[in-house]
Design a protein around this motif. Structure first.
Motif, mmCIF file in Angstrom:
data_model
loop_
_atom_site.group_PDB
_atom_site.id
_atom_site.type_symbol
_atom_site.label_atom_id
_atom_site.label_comp_id
_atom_site.label_asym_id
_atom_site.label_seq_id
_atom_site.Cartn_x
_atom_site.Cartn_y
_atom_site.Cartn_z
ATOM 1 N N ASN A 21 1.033 -1.730 -11.777
ATOM 2 C CA ASN A 21 1.302 -1.267 -10.411
ATOM 3 C C ASN A 21 1.734 0.184 -10.485
ATOM 4 O O ASN A 21 2.670 0.506 -11.211
ATOM 5 C CB ASN A 21 2.418 -2.092 -9.778
ATOM 6 N N GLU B 272 -1.139 -9.428 -14.377
ATOM 7 C CA GLU B 272 -0.536 -8.320 -13.631
ATOM 8 C C GLU B 272 0.828 -8.063 -14.239
ATOM 9 O O GLU B 272 1.583 -8.993 -14.519
ATOM 10 C CB GLU B 272 -0.370 -8.662 -12.149
ATOM 11 N N LYS C 275 -7.381 -6.700 -3.430
ATOM 12 C CA LYS C 275 -6.426 -7.812 -3.521
ATOM 13 C C LYS C 275 -5.994 -8.197 -2.113
ATOM 14 O O LYS C 275 -5.369 -7.402 -1.410
ATOM 15 C CB LYS C 275 -5.188 -7.393 -4.327
ATOM 16 N N GLU D 192 -3.275 -0.931 -10.098
ATOM 17 C CA GLU D 192 -3.115 -1.495 -8.757
ATOM 18 C C GLU D 192 -2.425 -0.456 -7.896
ATOM 19 O O GLU D 192 -1.368 0.062 -8.249
ATOM 20 C CB GLU D 192 -2.266 -2.772 -8.801
ATOM 21 N N ASP E 276 -4.202 -2.914 -3.658
ATOM 22 C CA ASP E 276 -3.186 -3.966 -3.541
ATOM 23 C C ASP E 276 -2.804 -4.219 -2.077
ATOM 24 O O ASP E 276 -3.003 -3.343 -1.229
ATOM 25 C CB ASP E 276 -1.939 -3.493 -4.308
HETATM 26 CA CA CA Z 1 0.392 -5.560 -7.410
#
Ligand code: CA
Ligand code: C2E
Ligand code: CA
Length: 639
Positions: free
Chosen positions: A479, A420, A557, A506, A536
């Protein structure tokens, strides 16, 4: 006669004549209409109102099973039994085994009676007829209803009638199953919402609920809809001691009692939450400083007397920190010549919490059992909201932002499947600044677009290197903010080319909330270019499940707040269990974030969660370190 359904097959529907053609067409039309129907009841009336006539039947009644009473109830009808719009004339109910319909339900077989006068089971409903055909509606191995038709001639019903009604019956089953799945989903959604927003011990709103309300209130304050906003953080004194002496059960009992005392001491309109452990918080709005302090005093008084627990009477007290903004200080600058200056009222919820927390520690340090007030003014950090925008611009132009990577592992093998990407700000004076301190601001100031682009470029470059040199199927998760998903320009031209298979996305509910339909289409586009979509922070939103239904999603997630509770609270465990079955139904993968202990890992492996991330495996690290980490991991696996 009971029909052995296996002898009837779709070949009985093969269009060999004009009549069969119209039957086949009716089945196709029924299937398409069912897609648009909103309930099973609507589907049944659709069948009787529009399709039975095409099949040349004189009458038809559809029964559904009332589970609780174990009765077959007439739900829709065509012919004599129909009375007006969606109504049945003198509806009757049958038990299992009663009449040809009940026999059909019990035996789970189609029943064709060519001459009812010779059949012992025949029940006269509205009037006696000569022949009857009943076809069961079956779901998950259970009869859920029967389609029943009678005719005034003997020997009327033929194999193609059975085949057609069976086909229609299975279409009804599909709708029924979907409706059940939907109501299961709604039920889990409300369970999830309760788990996500309330503390199970005290029944008070939890930290997540509190922070969501605080964020909403700060926005109202910024729009000028509130005159003030304040946070009190309350930490119980000597709680640990009581826990150690009398045990956890007594500690829990004390927290329940304290929660009740606090609740009784405050007006209903104030939000009181249990943040966790022995920490509580109150949100006050539209107050004066004096009023906010009075809330603190009321809380102190509420726990002033000894509290009686099962094992003993105990004494506790509270240390309270209060931080607040109010318009009187924020709007200062109004002058007689300019009575209504345009004031940018900015209010940062994270800063407010931090200040209240700091004040609470000062209350503890200065002798406990008191309320200490902190003011936004004079806190003077290096990066204040006033100079943040300029500082971010400098950071962008002088490369102060850095890409950090945290491994994502497959939980059974602990193989690294990807990273990530997380931003870090190496600020020359403030040191390493974490994203929580500037991402929110950048979103509000419109600078997030430049930050997202920077992270995309860095991540893509890094992905290419890792794939070329070390592992050709590694991926990097980016992200993304709301701003990225609202700019179609991003996806064309040179920037668009940065999104390739291996660059995963994400996204949080917050990023899609403004325009979900648009976000869904952007994400769908990215998905078709090979990106996998990760939802997320799942479990922290108000309506996460409804977003899941709307957005393309490859991986869910699970938010770290649930993982940290594993092994401690039954609630976290049941929530994760719920998510595992949800993900199974949806055909998505699960990733648990914030795994810190071996115990959490083992629980997650046991529950069948596929992927994980957290300090137990590795902390986020600079690119060169991440590269070395992956290399070491790969060579260890080879040996
Ligand atoms: Ca994240
Ligand atoms: P997130 O996407 O939920 O990121 C996971 C956060 O959990 C990271 O915090 C990570 O360092 C932290 N974390 C990882 N493992 C553990 C663990 O085992 N225990 C605990 N307690 N924490 C762990 P970080 O790096 O401070 O990032 C915070 C948030 O800032 C991220 O939450 C994300 O929403 C946002 N963010 C970070 N980088 C970017 C970025 O490049 N662009 C955008 N738009 N947002 C970013
Ligand atoms: Ca997260």
């Amino acid at each position: 006669m009971i029909c052995d359904d296996s002898h009837i097959s779709s070949k009985d529907l093969l269009p060999t004549s004009e009549v069969s053609w119209s039957y086949a067409q009716a089945i196709i039309d029924f299937t398409t209409s069912v897609i648009h129907a909103s309930s099973v009841d609507e589907v049944l009336w659709l069948l009787t109102d529009e399709f039975i006539e095409i099949l040349g039947l004189e009458d038809c009644v559809v029964y559904l099973l009332d589970e609780a009473r174990q009765k077959l109830v007439q739900k829709a009808a065509y012919g004599h039994k129909k009375s007006g719009l969606a109504r049945i004339r003198n509806p009757i109910e049958l038990s299992y085994g009663e009449g040809i319909t009940g026999q059909c339900a019990e035996k789970q077989r189609s029943i064709l009676v060519s001459d009812v006068s010779t059949d012992p089971y025949y029940v006269v409903d509205d009037q006696a007829r000569m022949s009857e055909l009943a076809v069961p509606i079956i779901s998950g191995g259970k009869t859920i209803g029967v389609i029943d038709s009678e005719h005034s001639q003997k020997d009327f019903f033929q194999a193609h009638h059975i085949a057609t009604l069976r086909a229609l019956s299975s279409i009804i089953t599909t709708k029924y199953d979907r409706q059940c799945a939907l109501s299961d989903l709604q039920e889990s959604e409300s369970k999830l919402r309760r788990l996500a927003n309330f503390d199970s011990l005290s029944n008070l709103p939890n930290r997540h609920h509190f922070l969501t309300s605080l964020r909403a209130a700060t926005q109202q304050y910024e729009r000028g809809e509130l005159t003030g906003i304040g946070v009190l953080i309350i930490d119980m004194d000597r709680f640990k001691l009581i826990n150690d002496i009398y045990g956890h059960a007594a500690g829990d009992e004390l927290m329940v009692k304290v929660s009740e005392l606090f609740r009784q001491a405050l007006p209903e309109s104030l939000l009181l939450a249990r943040l966790g452990g022995d920490e509580f918080a109150v949100l006050v709005t539209d107050h004066s400083l004096v009023e906010a302090e009075a809330v603190g005093e009321a809380l102190l008084a509420a726990v002033g007397d000894p509290i009686s627990l099962t094992v003993a009477d105990v004494r506790t007290s509270a240390s309270i920190g209060l931080a607040e903004y109010h318009a009187a200080t924020a709007d200062e600058g109004a002058t007689l010549s300019n009575p209504t200056p345009i004031v940018q009222r900015e209010c940062d919820p994270t800063a407010l919490m931090r200040l209240a927390d700091g004040a609470m520690y000062r209350a503890k340090a200065s002798g406990r059992n008191r309320c200490v007030v902190s003011s936004m003014l004079g806190s003077g950090p290096v990066l204040s909201e006033l100079n943040m925008a300029a500082a971010i611009n400098t950071a962008l132009s002088t490369n102060q932002f850095e890409l950090y990577l945290q491994p994502i592992v497959e939980l059974t093998t602990q193989d690294i499947t990807g990273f990530e990407s997380l931003i870090r700000w190496a600020h020359p004076e403030a040191g390493m600044v974490l994203p929580d301190q500037f991402i929110d601001f950048a979103e509000r100031s419109g600078q997030i677009g430049a930050i997202d682009l920077y992270m995309l470029q860095q991540s893509r470059e890094c992905l290419d290197d890792l794939r070329r040199d070390l592992q050709d199927d590694i991926s990097i998760n980016l992200n993304v903010s709301a701003s990225l998903l609202s700019r179609s320009a991003w996806f064309d031209g040179p920037t668009g080319e940065l999104f390739v298979e291996g660059v995963n996305i994400e996204v949080t509910e917050r990023a899609v909330i403004a325009d979900t339909a648009r976000a869904a289409s952007m994400l769908g586009d990215l998905q078709s270019r090979g990106s996998r979509i990760f939802i997320d922070d799942f479990g922290t939103g108000y309506s996460s499940l409804s977003y899941l239904q709307m957005l393309p999603c490859d991986v869910i997630k699970i938010d770290k707040s649930f993982i940290s509770g594993l092994g401690e609270s039954e609630m976290s465990l049941s929530l994760v269990r719920l998510l595992v079955s949800l993900a199974e139904t949806m055909g998505t993968d699960l990733l648990a974030e914030g795994i810190e202990t071996r115990e959490q890992l083992e629980i997650l492996q046991g529950l069948g969660v596929g992927y994980g991330q957290g300090y137990l495996f590795a902390r986020p690290m600079p690119v060169t370190e991440a590269r070395a980490h992956l290399k070491a991991h790969l060579s260890k696996n080879q040996n």
